[in-house]
Scaffold this motif. Sequence first.
Motif, PDB file in Angstrom:
ATOM      1  N   MET A  22      28.270  49.747  23.676  1.00 48.92           N
ATOM      2  CA  MET A  22      29.318  50.399  24.698  1.00 48.92           C
ATOM      3  C   MET A  22      29.756  51.809  24.316  1.00 48.92           C
ATOM      4  SD  MET A  22      30.046  47.827  26.582  1.00 48.92           S
ATOM      5  CE  MET A  22      31.547  48.225  27.241  1.00 48.92           C
ATOM      6  N   HIS A  23      30.496  52.408  24.777  1.00 43.08           N
ATOM      7  CA  HIS A  23      30.552  53.739  24.882  1.00 43.08           C
ATOM      8  C   HIS A  23      30.908  54.197  23.384  1.00 43.08           C
ATOM      9  CE1 HIS A  23      32.073  57.978  26.143  1.00 43.08           C
ATOM     10  NE2 HIS A  23      33.229  57.511  25.467  1.00 43.08           N
ATOM     11  N   ARG A  24      30.428  55.356  22.954  1.00 44.55           N
ATOM     12  CA  ARG A  24      30.511  55.665  21.584  1.00 44.55           C
ATOM     13  C   ARG A  24      30.187  54.908  20.446  1.00 44.55           C
ATOM     14  NH1 ARG A  24      35.355  59.510  21.074  1.00 44.55           N
ATOM     15  NH2 ARG A  24      34.289  59.806  19.013  1.00 44.55           N
ATOM     16  N   GLY A  25      29.527  53.632  20.764  1.00 44.44           N
ATOM     17  CA  GLY A  25      29.154  52.540  19.681  1.00 44.44           C
ATOM     18  C   GLY A  25      30.193  52.074  19.232  1.00 44.44           C
ATOM     19  N   PHE A  26      31.353  52.061  19.813  1.00 41.70           N
ATOM     20  CA  PHE A  26      32.537  51.212  19.467  1.00 41.70           C
ATOM     21  C   PHE A  26      32.267  49.832  19.066  1.00 41.70           C
ATOM     22  CE2 PHE A  26      35.323  54.487  21.713  1.00 41.70           C
ATOM     23  CZ  PHE A  26      35.430  55.210  20.488  1.00 41.70           C
ATOM     24  N   PHE A  27      31.583  49.214  19.801  1.00 41.56           N
ATOM     25  CA  PHE A  27      30.939  47.763  19.554  1.00 41.56           C
ATOM     26  C   PHE A  27      29.679  47.403  20.413  1.00 41.56           C
ATOM     27  CE2 PHE A  27      34.385  47.607  22.974  1.00 41.56           C
ATOM     28  CZ  PHE A  27      33.696  46.869  23.887  1.00 41.56           C
ATOM     29  N   THR A  28      29.276  46.558  19.995  1.00 36.88           N
ATOM     30  CA  THR A  28      27.957  45.976  20.889  1.00 36.88           C
ATOM     31  C   THR A  28      28.022  44.768  21.414  1.00 36.88           C
ATOM     32  OG1 THR A  28      26.450  47.347  19.625  1.00 36.88           O
ATOM     33  CG2 THR A  28      25.442  45.687  20.900  1.00 36.88           C
ATOM     34  N   LEU A  29      27.952  44.577  23.020  1.00 35.30           N
ATOM     35  CA  LEU A  29      27.936  43.352  23.440  1.00 35.30           C
ATOM     36  C   LEU A  29      26.710  42.491  23.364  1.00 35.30           C
ATOM     37  CD1 LEU A  29      29.558  43.981  27.175  1.00 35.30           C
ATOM     38  CD2 LEU A  29      30.559  42.955  25.251  1.00 35.30           C
ATOM     39  N   ALA A  30      26.634  41.254  22.945  1.00 34.75           N
ATOM     40  CA  ALA A  30      25.444  40.643  22.819  1.00 34.75           C
ATOM     41  C   ALA A  30      25.667  39.258  23.575  1.00 34.75           C
ATOM     42  CB  ALA A  30      25.321  40.297  21.091  1.00 34.75           C
ATOM     43  N   ASP A  31      24.555  38.775  23.449  1.00 34.49           N
ATOM     44  CA  ASP A  31      24.414  37.199  24.180  1.00 34.49           C
ATOM     45  C   ASP A  31      25.174  37.120  25.570  1.00 34.49           C
ATOM     46  OD1 ASP A  31      22.783  36.482  21.943  1.00 34.49           O
ATOM     47  OD2 ASP A  31      24.500  36.094  20.769  1.00 34.49           O
ATOM     48  N   VAL A  32      25.135  38.309  26.501  1.00 33.26           N
ATOM     49  CA  VAL A  32      25.573  38.165  27.732  1.00 33.26           C
ATOM     50  C   VAL A  32      24.518  37.913  28.532  1.00 33.26           C
ATOM     51  CG1 VAL A  32      27.430  39.602  27.231  1.00 33.26           C
ATOM     52  CG2 VAL A  32      25.477  40.675  28.109  1.00 33.26           C
ATOM     53  N   ALA A  33      24.566  37.624  29.839  1.00 35.89           N
ATOM     54  CA  ALA A  33      23.360  37.471  30.885  1.00 35.89           C
ATOM     55  C   ALA A  33      22.420  38.501  30.799  1.00 35.89           C
ATOM     56  CB  ALA A  33      24.117  36.906  32.105  1.00 35.89           C
ATOM     57  N   GLY A  34      21.346  38.427  31.395  1.00 34.87           N
ATOM     58  CA  GLY A  34      20.296  39.401  31.585  1.00 34.87           C
ATOM     59  C   GLY A  34      20.734  39.876  33.226  1.00 34.87           C
ATOM     60  N   LEU A  35      19.837  40.711  33.639  1.00 34.69           N
ATOM     61  CA  LEU A  35      20.176  41.296  34.933  1.00 34.69           C
ATOM     62  C   LEU A  35      19.745  40.515  35.938  1.00 34.69           C
ATOM     63  CD1 LEU A  35      19.047  45.083  34.557  1.00 34.69           C
ATOM     64  CD2 LEU A  35      21.437  44.073  34.801  1.00 34.69           C
ATOM     65  N   GLU A  36      19.045  38.952  35.491  1.00 37.15           N
ATOM     66  CA  GLU A  36      18.598  37.925  36.645  1.00 37.15           C
ATOM     67  C   GLU A  36      20.115  37.513  37.095  1.00 37.15           C
ATOM     68  OE1 GLU A  36      18.815  36.486  32.272  1.00 37.15           O
ATOM     69  OE2 GLU A  36      17.784  37.910  33.220  1.00 37.15           O
ATOM     70  N   ALA A  37      21.153  37.600  36.249  1.00 32.81           N
ATOM     71  CA  ALA A  37      22.433  37.065  36.959  1.00 32.81           C
ATOM     72  C   ALA A  37      22.779  37.737  38.222  1.00 32.81           C
ATOM     73  CB  ALA A  37      23.572  36.909  35.787  1.00 32.81           C
ATOM     74  N   VAL A  38      22.462  39.123  38.173  1.00 35.47           N
ATOM     75  CA  VAL A  38      22.728  39.772  39.445  1.00 35.47           C
ATOM     76  C   VAL A  38      22.583  39.237  40.730  1.00 35.47           C
ATOM     77  CG1 VAL A  38      22.815  42.068  40.568  1.00 35.47           C
ATOM     78  CG2 VAL A  38      23.213  41.911  38.141  1.00 35.47           C
ATOM     79  N   ASP A  39      21.183  38.721  40.533  1.00 33.36           N
ATOM     80  CA  ASP A  39      20.599  38.113  41.763  1.00 33.36           C
ATOM     81  C   ASP A  39      21.264  36.853  42.211  1.00 33.36           C
ATOM     82  OD1 ASP A  39      18.407  39.819  41.940  1.00 33.36           O
ATOM     83  OD2 ASP A  39      17.289  38.652  40.470  1.00 33.36           O
ATOM     84  N   ALA A  40      22.194  36.102  41.518  1.00 28.10           N
ATOM     85  CA  ALA A  40      22.985  35.096  42.105  1.00 28.10           C
ATOM     86  C   ALA A  40      24.554  35.474  42.425  1.00 28.10           C
ATOM     87  CB  ALA A  40      23.023  34.123  41.087  1.00 28.10           C
ATOM     88  N   ALA A  41      24.735  36.677  42.380  1.00 34.91           N
ATOM     89  CA  ALA A  41      26.173  37.281  42.615  1.00 34.91           C
ATOM     90  C   ALA A  41      26.457  37.450  43.904  1.00 34.91           C
ATOM     91  CB  ALA A  41      26.351  38.357  41.533  1.00 34.91           C
ATOM     92  N   ASP A  42      27.841  37.261  44.109  1.00 32.07           N
ATOM     93  CA  ASP A  42      28.216  37.631  45.578  1.00 32.07           C
ATOM     94  C   ASP A  42      28.885  38.938  45.549  1.00 32.07           C
ATOM     95  OD1 ASP A  42      27.925  34.786  46.973  1.00 32.07           O
ATOM     96  OD2 ASP A  42      29.209  34.224  45.298  1.00 32.07           O
ATOM     97  N   THR A  43      29.654  39.197  44.408  1.00 34.67           N
ATOM     98  CA  THR A  43      30.135  40.741  44.204  1.00 34.67           C
ATOM     99  C   THR A  43      29.422  41.056  42.943  1.00 34.67           C
ATOM    100  OG1 THR A  43      32.144  40.278  45.502  1.00 34.67           O
ATOM    101  CG2 THR A  43      32.034  42.037  43.722  1.00 34.67           C
TER     102      THR A  43
END
Length: 338
Positions: free
Chosen positions: A54-75
């Motif tokens: 995340m911005h300025r390295g305050f923290f790192t998001l891990a183990d979230v979905a990959g971009l394939e999740a976008v293909d199933a999104a309504d929004t």
Amino acid sequence: MPKGSSHRVVMIVSDGSNPFEMGVATELFGLRRPELRRPWYDFALAAPGGQARMHRGFFTLADVAGLEAVDAADTVIVPNRPDPETPADPEILAAIRRADARGARLMGFCTGAFTLAEAGVLDNRRATTHWRWAEAFTARYPRVQLEPDVLFVDDGTVLTAAGSAAALDLGLYVIQRDHGAEIVNAVSRRLVFTGHREGGQQQFVERPVPESPDASLAPVLEWARQHLDQPLAVADLAARASTSAATLHRRFRAELGTTPLAWLTAERVTLARRLIERGEHGLDRIAARSGLGTGANLRSQLRRHTGLSPSEYRKRFGPAEPAPRSTVDPPNGLLHSA
């Protein structure tokens, strides 16, 4: 969004994404809201490779979905870019293009409009972005119809917000579009935030401070909201504000980015919508209570503001019809609907 349905919202995050905007999306679409007694959104975060710093390295998001999740999104929500001059991740651009091609709703927060424009989904569309980047945006993407003075723009399946805080305005607007005025008011009360912020981002652009700033319009606006069922005119608002009609027009333009009459009509339509959502019947009665005068004017203004007729709006946002009552026929014990 039809009653009783679930709607999948996926927010794309990438290296440098703003945690505030991620928090806005999570608050609006990701929290459980059992008090609303209706299915809410199915929310997820997605990032290239399933993680993002995340911005300025305050923290790192891990183990979230990959971009394939976008293909199933309504929004699909695209957050800001800390440096719009840096090209976006090609994988993200490709995911956005796929979502647009299949008709998903796209939302850009702040400089996220640059990402949408770089993906090519804003060509010949209306959009907005942060006022600080408006000139650079227009120079780079001349095919986009930029509206730099508003908090957000709705261009059908693509919506954009002007800044980080304006993401709240856009998110609440989308909730209202999906669920109606009554529900968005409940959500905004829980947020301790107004469901509809007056004016546009022109009120936040850096400019010299006037020597004698006008008093806030808030008192006269609140007074008008309490008297919408009465035949208010611009002259009545001006008298309440102890000013001339011409001065009131100038103040509305400067502070709210609209005219007194347009503001008054929008408030009356909002009240009419809430009455319909609560189960009020009779177009003439609703028109009288909201100050729109006649059923014909109510029908015209509602369609102009929402794209729906009163009957369509009631079907979509009105109270649910009670389930048929079952009774037993004594002679043969068969069940019948009363």
